[in-house]
Design a protein around this motif. Structure first.
Motif, PDB file in Angstrom:
ATOM      1  N   THR A 151      16.194  44.656 -29.264  1.00 39.62           N
ATOM      2  CA  THR A 151      16.103  46.110 -29.121  1.00 39.62           C
ATOM      3  C   THR A 151      17.308  46.659 -28.372  1.00 39.62           C
ATOM      4  N   GLY A 152      17.709  45.950 -27.319  1.00 46.47           N
ATOM      5  CA  GLY A 152      18.906  46.357 -26.585  1.00 46.47           C
ATOM      6  C   GLY A 152      20.145  46.302 -27.455  1.00 46.47           C
ATOM      7  N   SER A 199      22.081  45.670 -24.163  1.00 48.56           N
ATOM      8  CA  SER A 199      22.485  47.062 -24.438  1.00 48.56           C
ATOM      9  C   SER A 199      23.968  47.285 -24.211  1.00 48.56           C
ATOM     10  N   ILE A 200      24.568  46.465 -23.378  1.00 51.68           N
ATOM     11  CA  ILE A 200      26.003  46.604 -23.089  1.00 51.68           C
ATOM     12  C   ILE A 200      26.835  45.665 -23.952  1.00 51.68           C
ATOM     13  N   THR A 201      26.490  44.390 -23.960  1.00 52.78           N
ATOM     14  CA  THR A 201      27.365  43.382 -24.567  1.00 52.78           C
ATOM     15  C   THR A 201      27.435  43.449 -26.089  1.00 52.78           C
ATOM     16  N   ALA A 227      25.430  47.963 -38.278  1.00 50.85           N
ATOM     17  CA  ALA A 227      25.069  46.915 -37.333  1.00 50.85           C
ATOM     18  C   ALA A 227      23.618  47.084 -36.882  1.00 50.85           C
ATOM     19  N   PHE A 228      23.189  48.339 -36.768  1.00 51.12           N
ATOM     20  CA  PHE A 228      21.784  48.630 -36.432  1.00 51.12           C
ATOM     21  C   PHE A 228      20.868  48.054 -37.506  1.00 51.12           C
ATOM     22  N   MET A 232      15.610  41.115 -36.295  1.00 51.70           N
ATOM     23  CA  MET A 232      14.328  41.194 -35.599  1.00 51.70           C
ATOM     24  C   MET A 232      13.168  40.795 -36.504  1.00 51.70           C
ATOM     25  N   LEU A 233      13.279  41.108 -37.788  1.00 54.28           N
ATOM     26  CA  LEU A 233      12.194  40.796 -38.711  1.00 54.28           C
ATOM     27  C   LEU A 233      12.185  39.333 -39.137  1.00 54.28           C
ATOM     28  N   ALA A 234      13.362  38.712 -39.168  1.00 52.82           N
ATOM     29  CA  ALA A 234      13.454  37.321 -39.624  1.00 52.82           C
ATOM     30  C   ALA A 234      12.536  36.370 -38.855  1.00 52.82           C
ATOM     31  N   PRO A 235      12.465  36.457 -37.503  1.00 57.02           N
ATOM     32  CA  PRO A 235      11.576  35.533 -36.782  1.00 57.02           C
ATOM     33  C   PRO A 235      10.094  35.746 -37.080  1.00 57.02           C
ATOM     34  N   LEU A 236       9.741  36.889 -37.662  1.00 48.25           N
ATOM     35  CA  LEU A 236       8.334  37.166 -37.957  1.00 48.25           C
ATOM     36  C   LEU A 236       7.888  36.569 -39.279  1.00 48.25           C
ATOM     37  N   THR A 237       8.836  36.170 -40.137  1.00 46.76           N
ATOM     38  CA  THR A 237       8.474  35.696 -41.472  1.00 46.76           C
ATOM     39  C   THR A 237       7.631  34.424 -41.480  1.00 46.76           C
ATOM     40  N   PRO A 238       7.752  33.512 -40.490  1.00 46.83           N
ATOM     41  CA  PRO A 238       6.870  32.340 -40.517  1.00 46.83           C
ATOM     42  C   PRO A 238       5.390  32.691 -40.449  1.00 46.83           C
TER      43      PRO A 238
END
Length: 542
Positions: free
Chosen positions: A140-141, A193-195, A459-460, A467-473
Motif C-alpha cells: 500500500t505504501g 511510501s518513500i523508497t 506503476a500503481f 498485491m493480488l498475486a499473493p492472494l491467488t493461492p
C-alpha cells in the motif's frame, strides 16, 4: 581544405548528440542502478524479515530454561495445533504424558524456534492476519509512492526525486527498535511510501538519456539491477538470518547515497521542457565532454529556449503541460489504460507464477534465487526481439503465448510432471520478457511533460497486480486450475488491448501531449528535421 572539412565533420549537432550512447550514459546507468539495487532489497525485505518460524504453546509448570520449540518428552501423544494447549491436571507434581486432562484450551504464550523474524520478536504467533498484513501495508505504501513520486518527478525533477526516495530508505533503520506491532507497521508503511518512488524516477532518467536506439537497453539494464538486488538479498539473508541485522545491512547504505548528488545528473529533456535552459546547456556540454564529441559551444550559447526546443524536436508550448491536461486527450487516456493493464498483468502473472510454484521443493532461499535467476533469459529475449522486430508485436505475441502456456500448464495432468514443469517455466520466462518490454513501451508511449506522472499511474497498476498475486493461492481450495486461468485470461486480454496502441520503435520521444495528438491525427512527426540534417547522426559516434 581537406583538413578543414574533416574538422567540420567532427562537430556534432545537438539533436544527434542526444542520440549518442557513450561514457556519459554508461556512468549514469551505473549511478542510477546502484541505489535501485539496494531499494529492491528494501522493497522485498518482508519476504524473509516477516517469515514464519516454528513455535509451540508454553505450558506453565512444565517448562524450564532449556525448553525449545520441539515437543518435549512429556507432551501429550495426541495431535494438538499450535494455537491450542493441553490442560494440565491440578494435582500434577511432575509433567508426564499422563499429566493432562485430555481437554484443550486457547494458547496465550508460546516458545519460538528462534528470534530470526518479527513473528517471534513481536509475539505474533497464531495471528497470521497480522503477519500477512505487514506485506499488504508495504504494498500500500508503494502504491502511494508511485503516484506521488511521479508528480514530484515532473514537478521538481528526476534527480531530486530519485535522491530523496533513496536516502529516505534510512527510515527503515528504526524497525529494529520497534517494540510493538503498531509501531513496526507504521515504519514499514513510511519506508515503502518513500523508497518505492525510486523506480519510476530511475526509469525515466535512464530512458531520457539513452537515445532512441538504446531505450530498450535502458529498461533491460534497470530490470537486471532489480533482479540482482533480489539475488543479493537472498544471499545475504541466507548467511544473515536474524532480521534486525538483515534490516541494518540493507537499509544502512542508503545514507551514503547522498553523495550521489554530485554523481547523478538531471535529465536534459526535463530541464528543457521545464524552461531551465541554462542548466540544460550545461548538461549538453557535459555529455559532449564525457563522450568525447566536439560541440559548437558558441552556437549552443546563442540558442534561446525556443530554438533549443526546435533542435531537439520539442514542440513549442507557452504553458507547461500538467497532469490534468492529459484528460483532454483521448489518445493519452487510451494509451494510459492499455499501458496500465499491461503493467498490471506483467506483475500479476510474474509474481503469481512465482508464488504458485509449489513443486519447487527445498530451501526457501534457494527457491527464491532460482525463481529470480529464471528472469534473466527473459530479459535477453526481450532485448533481442524488441530491438530486431519492434515493441508492439513481440509484446502482443508474448502476452498471448504466456497466457496460453499458463492454461496449458494448469490442465496438464500432474503425473506428466516434466511437461507441466516445462510449460510453467516457459510461461515464466516469456512473462519476464513482457515485464521489461511493457515498462519500456509504456515510457515511449507518453510525452516528456507528463511522463513521470503517467508512469506513476502505470506503476500503481503494477503494484495492484503485485498485491493480488499473493492472494491467488486461496483459489486452490476451489480448483488448482483456477489461478492459472486468471493468469492466462489477464495475459491474453493484455495482448489484445495492444492492438489499440502504435509501434514506437522508430519514433522519437514526444515531449508534449499536443505532439502526440498531432502525430495521431496527421501521421507525421512534429518538428522532424530534413534528411540532410538527419544524416549527421552517423558522424556522431560516442
Amino acid at each position: 581544405m581537406g583538413v578543414k572539412i574533416e574538422e567540420e565533420k567532427k562537430i556534432c549537432g545537438i539533436s544527434e548528440l542526444m542520440e549518442t550512447f557513450g561514457k556519459y550514459q554508461i556512468i549514469q546507468f551505473i549511478m542510477v542502478c546502484l541505489p535501485s539495487l539496494f531499494i529492491t532489497m528494501i522493497s522485498i525485505n518482508y519476504v524473509f524479515v516477516v517469515g514464519d518460524v516454528d513455535y509451540r504453546c508454553h505450558i506453565d509448570g512444565c517448562e524450564n530454561a532449556s525448553s525449545t520449540s520441539e515437543f518435549p518428552s512429556w507432551w501429550p501423544d495426541t495431535d494438538i495445533d499450535r494455537c491450542s494447549k493441553p490442560v494440565l491436571r491440578s494435582d500434577v507434581q511432575e509433567c508426564t504424558n499422563t499429566s493432562f486432562t485430555g481437554q484443550l484450551a486457547t494458547c496465550d504464550s508460546w516458545i519460538y524456534e528462534n528470534n530470526n523474524t518479527v513473528v517471534a520478536e513481536l509475539d505474533l504467533a497464531c495471528q497470521p492476519w497480522k503477519v500477512n498484513l505487514i506485506g499488504t501495508i508495504h504494498s500500500t505504501g508503494m502504491l502511494l509512492s508511485m503516484i506521488v513520486s511521479g508528480y514530484m518527478s515532473d514537478k521538481f525533477g528526476r534527480k531530486p526525486t530519485l535522491l530523496f526516495c533513496v536516502v529516505g530508505g534510512c527510515i527503515g533503520q528504526a524497525k529494529p527498535f520497534a517494540t510493538s506491532y503498531t509501531t513496526y507497521v507504521i515504519i514499514e508503511f513510511l519506508e515503502a511510501s518513500i523508497t518505492a518512488g525510486t523506480y519510476p524516477a530511475s526509469m525515466v532518467v535512464l530512458l531520457e538519456i539513452a537515445g532512441k536506439k538504446h531505450r530498450l537497453l535502458s529498461g533491460v539494464v534497470f530490470a537486471y539491477a532489480i533482479y540482482l538486488g533480489e539475488c543479493l538479498f537472498a544471499c545475504i539473508a541466507m548467511f544473515v538470518p536474524h532480521w534486525k541485522t538483515l534490516v541494518r545491512i540493507i537499509n544502512g547504505p542508503c545514507i551514503f547515497f547522498i553523495v550521489f548528488t554530485f554523481l547523478i545528473n538531471e535529465s536534459p529533456r526535463w530541464q528543457i521542457v521545464s524552461g531551465k535552459v541554462d542548466e540544460a546547456k550545461k548538461s549538453i556540454k557535459r555529455i559532449a565532454k564525457l563522450n568525447k564529441l566536439r560541440l559548437d559551444e558558441n552556437e549552443l550559447a546563442s540558442l534561446d529556449e525556443v530554438t533549443l526546443k526546435e533542435k531537439l524536436n520539442i514542440g513549442r508550448h507557452e504553458v507547461k503541460e500538467n497532469f490534468f491536461q492529459l484528460f483532454k486527450s483521448k489518445e493519452i487516456i487510451k494509451r494510459s489504460f492499455v499501458a496500465g493493464v499491461c503493467r498490471f498483468t506483467s506483475t500479476f502473472v510474474y509474481y503469481g507464477l512465482m508464488i504458485n510454484s509449489v513443486w519447487l521443493p527445498g530451501d526457501k532461499y534457494t527457491n527464491f534465487l532460482l525463481a529470480t535467476v529464471m528472469s534473466f533469459p527473459g530479459e535477453l529475449l526481450s532485448l533481442y526481439l524488441m530491438n530486431k522486430i519492434g515493441r508492439k508485436i513481440p509484446l502482443m505475441v508474448g502476452y498471448a503465448l504466456s497466457g496460453i502456456l499458463c492454461i496449458l500448464s494448469a490442465v496438464t495432468p500432474a503425473d506428466i510432471l516434466w511437461l507441466k514443469l516445462t510449460l510453467f517455466l516457459l510461461g515464466k520466462v516469456i512473462i519476464s520478457a513482457c515485464f521489461t518490454g511493457a515498462v519500456t513501451y509504456s515510457m515511449e508511449l507518453f510525452p516528456t511533460s507528463v511522463r513521470g506522472s503517467l508512469l506513476g499511474i502505470c506503476a500503481f497498476a503494477s503494484r495492484v497486480g503485485g498485491m493480488l498475486a499473493p492472494l491467488t493461492p486461496i483459489m486452490n481450495s476451489v480448483s488448482e486450475v483456477l489461478p492459472y486461468i486468471f493468469f492466462g485470461a489477464s495475459a491474453i486480454l493484455s495482448g489484445l488491448l495492444l492492438i489499440l496502441t502504435p509501434e514506437t520503435k522508430d519514433l522519437p520521444l514526444f515531449d508534449t501531449i499536443n505532439q502526440v495528438d498531432k502525430y495521431v491525427k496527421n501521421k507525421t512527426i512534429p518538428g522532424t528535421k530534413d534528411s540532410k540534417e538527419g544524416s549527421k547522426e552517423k558522424e556522431c559516434k560516442a
